[in-house]
Design a protein around this motif. Structure first.
Motif, mmCIF file in Angstrom:
data_model
loop_
_atom_site.group_PDB
_atom_site.id
_atom_site.type_symbol
_atom_site.label_atom_id
_atom_site.label_comp_id
_atom_site.label_asym_id
_atom_site.label_seq_id
_atom_site.Cartn_x
_atom_site.Cartn_y
_atom_site.Cartn_z
ATOM 1 N N GLY A 148 -4.556 -17.256 -17.371
ATOM 2 C CA GLY A 148 -3.419 -17.992 -16.801
ATOM 3 C C GLY A 148 -2.623 -17.137 -15.836
ATOM 4 O O GLY A 148 -2.313 -17.568 -14.716
ATOM 5 N N ALA A 162 -2.538 -17.672 -11.826
ATOM 6 C CA ALA A 162 -1.250 -17.923 -11.177
ATOM 7 C C ALA A 162 -1.035 -16.942 -10.030
ATOM 8 O O ALA A 162 -0.624 -17.337 -8.919
ATOM 9 C CB ALA A 162 -0.126 -17.811 -12.197
ATOM 10 N N VAL A 211 -4.460 -23.054 -12.546
ATOM 11 C CA VAL A 211 -3.826 -22.641 -13.804
ATOM 12 C C VAL A 211 -4.150 -23.614 -14.944
ATOM 13 O O VAL A 211 -3.992 -23.280 -16.113
ATOM 14 C CB VAL A 211 -2.287 -22.510 -13.599
ATOM 15 C CG1 VAL A 211 -1.624 -21.896 -14.818
ATOM 16 C CG2 VAL A 211 -1.984 -21.669 -12.375
ATOM 17 N N ALA A 226 -3.496 -24.054 -6.234
ATOM 18 C CA ALA A 226 -2.834 -23.057 -7.070
ATOM 19 C C ALA A 226 -2.466 -23.663 -8.428
ATOM 20 O O ALA A 226 -2.614 -23.006 -9.470
ATOM 21 C CB ALA A 226 -1.591 -22.525 -6.366
ATOM 22 N N VAL A 227 -2.023 -24.931 -8.420
ATOM 23 C CA VAL A 227 -1.647 -25.608 -9.673
ATOM 24 C C VAL A 227 -2.881 -25.875 -10.528
ATOM 25 O O VAL A 227 -2.911 -25.556 -11.723
ATOM 26 C CB VAL A 227 -0.896 -26.927 -9.369
ATOM 27 C CG1 VAL A 227 -0.669 -27.725 -10.655
ATOM 28 C CG2 VAL A 227 0.426 -26.643 -8.674
#
Lengths: 54, 312
Positions: free
Chosen positions: B249, B253, B236, B232-233
């Motif tokens: 973005g 996210a 982005v 998930a990080v």
């Protein structure tokens, strides 16, 4: 021994059908590859396709 | 004809394999993901390829990916035969002989690498060759039957296509294409472990050391969750590093949060839950996630190009 006596393998209908399907696929793939090589040659070289050191 | 052993002829020449069986050797569903991610890498790259050359690049990458699938099915026929998901594949089902699958895979590998190298560039060609080698030899022959980290490391093979697409356009590698690689790389473990959770019986029977069989389900669930958070990080990152816009973005996210949420449900799944709905849901969502995040990345880069093109 006449020609008729030679033992050959007789394909079944299913085998003939499968072979035909493979042959058509190979023909199409080969044809597509030829077209691809032709088109890319023109695209990459354009009219310079005939320009080469002699 | 009589000089040849008749049984050899029956097997080798008189095959009932149709063109469709050979197509199946290419793993069309995996190929579709490869084509799509390679296409995104190619379009997102700052260099625009001639459309015909782009088609050749995508076609070569697709055939190369398919060839590695055929090599995988040749080598894995013994374990494919005992798993419900794979028992009907052409080799274990007996429609194609192992040596035919091997020849098919080798010929297509050589042809696809040569075509990509000669017509596009050799950085991309070398990348494709390495990917085929990595999938067929490193993953299939070496890692798969040896370590539960098989799909973690082997996942690199499935992650290379956007980098190859990028290299096809630019002739080089960049941080941007490495991030696209990382997204697929981090996505692979939770995707496959979700599948392995509800198919663990299959893998155990085949003797493939998947994580749930080796480390247990509880540990697998924790690892799925950990990878999901990191994914998930990283998802982005293209926006953080200014490779993509704010719209990407926000979407990345949201998609990442969704992934973590599904992974959380798997983590909270009771040990006696044999229906494993959360694992099946995560597996389904993971496919949607990968298509969606790459589609949004693609849309973002196309819009960006149109806007800068209009401004210039």
């Amino acid at each position: 021994m006449s020609v008729m006596d030679i033992e050959t393998v007789k394909p079944t209908e299913a085998q003939k059908k499968a072979r035909r399907s493979r042959n058509i696929a190979i023909a199409l793939a080969l044809g597509a590859f030829v077209v691809l090589v032709y088109v890319v040659s023109i695209v990459k070289l354009g009219s310079a396709v005939l320009v080469r050191p002699l | 004809m009589t000089f040849l052993d008749k049984t050899v002829l029956d097997e080798a020449v008189l095959s009932e394999a149709t063109a469709g069986d050979y197509l199946e050797l290419l793993k069309p569903r995996v190929m579709s993901l490869v084509v799509f991610t390679a296409f995104v890498g190619m379009v997102a790259a700052p260099v625009t390829l001639n459309p015909f050359v782009a088609i050749v690049a995508i076609l070569s990458i697709a055939i190369g990916a398919g060839a590695s699938g055929a090599l995988n099915m040749w080598y894995d026929a013994d374990i494919d035969a005992v798993m419900s998901r794979t028992a009907s594949r052409p080799v274990p089902a007996g429609r194609i002989l192992p040596q035919q699958a091997l020849a098919f895979g080798l010929v297509l590998s050589a042809l696809s690498v040569m075509t990509l190298g000669v017509f596009v560039n050799w950085v991309a060609g070398a990348g494709l060759a390495f990917t085929i080698f990595f999938y067929a030899v490193v993953y299939t022959m070496w890692l798969k039957r040896w370590t539960p980290q098989n799909i973690v490391i082997g996942g690199a093979a499935g992650s290379f296509p956007p980098m190859i697409g990028w290299a096809a356009a630019t002739g080089s590698i960049s941080l941007e294409s490495v991030i696209l690689f990382l997204i697929i790389f981090l996505w692979t473990p939770p995707h496959f472990w979700a599948l392995a959770l509800f198919k663990s019986g299959d893998y155990a029977r085949a003797g493939v050391p998947m994580m749930p069989n080796v480390a247990g389900e509880a540990s697998t669930k924790r690892q799925i969750f950990a990878y999901s958070v990191v994914l998930a990080v990283v998802g982005v990152l293209p926006w953080v590093l200014d490779y993509a816009g704010a719209a990407y973005g926000v979407a990345a996210a949201a998609l990442g949060l969704g992934f973590v949420w599904y992974a959380w449900a798997v983590l909270m799944m009771p040990a006696d839950d044999r229906a494993m709905r959360p694992a099946k849901a995560l597996f389904g969502y993971s496919l949607l996630y990968l298509f969606a995040i790459f589609a949004i990345y693609l849309a973002d880069s196309v819009v960006e190009r149109i806007v800068t093109g209009a401004a210039a």
